[in-house]
Write an enzyme that holds these catalytic residues in place. Structure first.
Site, mmCIF file in Angstrom:
data_model
loop_
_atom_site.group_PDB
_atom_site.id
_atom_site.type_symbol
_atom_site.label_atom_id
_atom_site.label_comp_id
_atom_site.label_asym_id
_atom_site.label_seq_id
_atom_site.Cartn_x
_atom_site.Cartn_y
_atom_site.Cartn_z
ATOM 1 N N LYS A 24 40.483 33.507 25.811
ATOM 2 C CA LYS A 24 41.256 34.626 25.246
ATOM 3 C C LYS A 24 42.745 34.301 25.142
ATOM 4 C CE LYS A 24 42.145 36.881 29.666
ATOM 5 N NZ LYS A 24 41.542 37.641 30.754
ATOM 6 N N ARG B 122 42.405 46.657 39.455
ATOM 7 C CA ARG B 122 42.030 46.717 38.052
ATOM 8 C C ARG B 122 40.538 47.067 38.054
ATOM 9 N NH1 ARG B 122 42.998 41.848 33.785
ATOM 10 N NH2 ARG B 122 40.860 41.356 34.386
HETATM 11 C C1 LIG Z 1 41.527 36.824 31.782
HETATM 12 C C2 LIG Z 1 40.514 36.820 32.825
HETATM 13 C C3 LIG Z 1 40.190 35.619 33.468
HETATM 14 C C4 LIG Z 1 40.935 34.333 33.215
HETATM 15 O O1 LIG Z 1 42.228 34.449 33.765
HETATM 16 P P1 LIG Z 1 43.239 33.213 33.836
HETATM 17 O O2 LIG Z 1 44.345 33.695 34.658
HETATM 18 O O3 LIG Z 1 43.654 32.933 32.425
HETATM 19 O O4 LIG Z 1 42.516 32.070 34.424
HETATM 20 C C5 LIG Z 1 39.178 35.652 34.404
HETATM 21 N N1 LIG Z 1 38.528 36.801 34.717
HETATM 22 C C6 LIG Z 1 38.831 37.965 34.125
HETATM 23 C C7 LIG Z 1 38.098 39.200 34.520
HETATM 24 C C8 LIG Z 1 39.826 38.022 33.166
HETATM 25 O O5 LIG Z 1 40.133 39.189 32.591
#
Ligand SMILES: *Cc1c(COP(=O)(O)O)cnc(C)c1O
Length: 373
Positions: free
Chosen positions: A46, A141
């Site tokens: 993402k 969250r």
């Molecule tokens: C975005 C996200 C990740 C990846 O996070 P990074 O900090 O880019 O490694 C992993 N788990 C969830 C639930 C996320 O929303």
């Protein structure tokens, strides 16, 4: 870049170059380090808007899943025929349930009503869908806060939802609450998993210990053995936080998978303090300006619309200072730059996570791919 009458281009610059060889090297390195600790890696795409030409690299480098918060990216993975499983990391919206079943092999979930809808839709489509239930361990969250409710719901999935495969549980830390993943948090997660395993009478496939911020525990060889899954985005894309904020030796990881180039459109000696009565700038703010006399200033043909946050861009040319910006212009100070900056020159920048996030979804950016190391 000199003027050339035989070339007509609406957007040569700003240009974002994705180095696929360095991206692949970063994924391989993290996949290998995690494999040594018995951990599968979901590569989270993402952070660069799942740019389609880069997705195949995740398969080549051995990611167990390709993961995103956006279903469009997972659909691109499926349409490209890539083999890793697809994982939706943003808990599903009720309104997207049919597409979740179609494009995501598995998803992170925390709301029973959504998992019930996923069961119904998976039955309708005649498939099975994997679910990793999220536990909120204090970052506030997504995730179950009441762990008794979580264990009871896990047992209900196992017993009453034949099209939902309870793959395991997970947690997310270091996002809203800035909570640091540490051994006690991981042990708390494992103890919830073990309560569920006792209830359903079988081991869970995954205990998913978090994102990039959990990777330091692996590097430091402190990760408890039962954590066997991580979801890593930023650590692969922008090797900045781990060495700079965490003080870790991430030697084999490249920090320059992404490069931004922008073109100089004006160079002049100008006052550093605005001249006239100060009112508001183009975004309605009233900044404070330091008077440093007349200095050599340049303008670049890019702005907030492209990268949003000027302080997340790092010029590779020494002696250049980013002074300010509006939607389509950036003002830079080149007085202390040893190079003679001229109109038509192209300046290059290193990027932090937010800059890549914004630039990669911007229609005005010329996005290019390279394999050169
Ligand atoms: C975005 C996200 C990740 C990846 O996070 P990074 O900090 O880019 O490694 C992993 N788990 C969830 C639930 C996320 O929303």
């Amino acid at each position: 870049m000199p003027y050339q009458s035989d070339q007509e281009s609406l957007r040569a610059y700003p240009r974002l170059t994705v180095n696929l060889a360095k991206l692949k090297s970063n994924i391989s390195s993290i996949v290998r380090t995690c494999a040594d600790a018995g951990i599968d890696v979901a590569g989270v795409v993402k952070g660069f808007n799942g740019l389609a030409p880069a997705l195949g690299v995740y398969e080549e480098a051995g990611a167990a899943q390709i993961a995103s918060s956006r279903l469009e990216h997972l659909r691109n993975v499926k349409e490209a025929g890539l083999a890793p499983e697809t994982l939706l990391v943003r808990i599903a919206m009720l309104s997207e349930v049919p597409a979740v079943i179609r494009y995501a092999d598995m998803s992170l979930e925390s709301e029973p009503v959504v998992v019930e809808a996923l069961e119904e839709e998976a039955a309708r489509q005649g498939v099975s869908h994997g679910v990793i239930l999220m536990a909120d361990l204090g970052d506030l969250r997504e995730g179950f806060w009441d762990k008794d409710e979580m264990v009871a719901f896990a047992a209900r999935i196992e017993k009453e939802m034949p099209h939902i495969e309870l793959l395991g549980i997970g947690t997310n830390l270091g996002c809203y609450g800035a909570i640091c993943p540490d051994v006690p948090k991981m042990e708390e997660l494992i103890s919830i998993a073990e309560r569920i395993e006792a209830r359903i009478g079988r081991p869970l496939r995954y205990i998913s210990g978090g994102a990039t911020t959990s990777y330091p525990l692996v590097l430091n060889k402190e990760m408890p053995a039962r954590i066997n899954h991580l979801r890593i985005g930023e650590g692969i894309l922008n090797n900045y936080d781990l060495p700079n904020l965490w003080g870790l030796d991430t030697a084999p990881l490249y920090a320059d998978v992404f490069t931004l180039e922008a073109e100089v459109i004006e160079v002049k000696n100008k006052p550093t303090h605005p001249v006239g009565r100060i009112f508001v700038d183009c975004f309605g703010d009233t900044p404070v300006y330091e008077d440093r006399g007349i200095r050599r200033r340049a303008l670049l043909g890019m702005g907030k619309l492209d990268y949003t946050l000027i302080d997340k861009l790092y010029p590779r040319t020494e002696g250049i200072e980013l002074v300010g910006d509006s939607s389509d212009h950036m003002i830079i100070d080149v007085e202390d730059c040893k190079e003679d900056i001229r109109v038509g020159d192209v300046l290059t920048f290193d990027l932090a996570y937010p800059s890549v996030l914004y630039l990669s979804q911007d229609d005005y950016i010329n996005i290019q791919y390279t394999d050169a190391v």
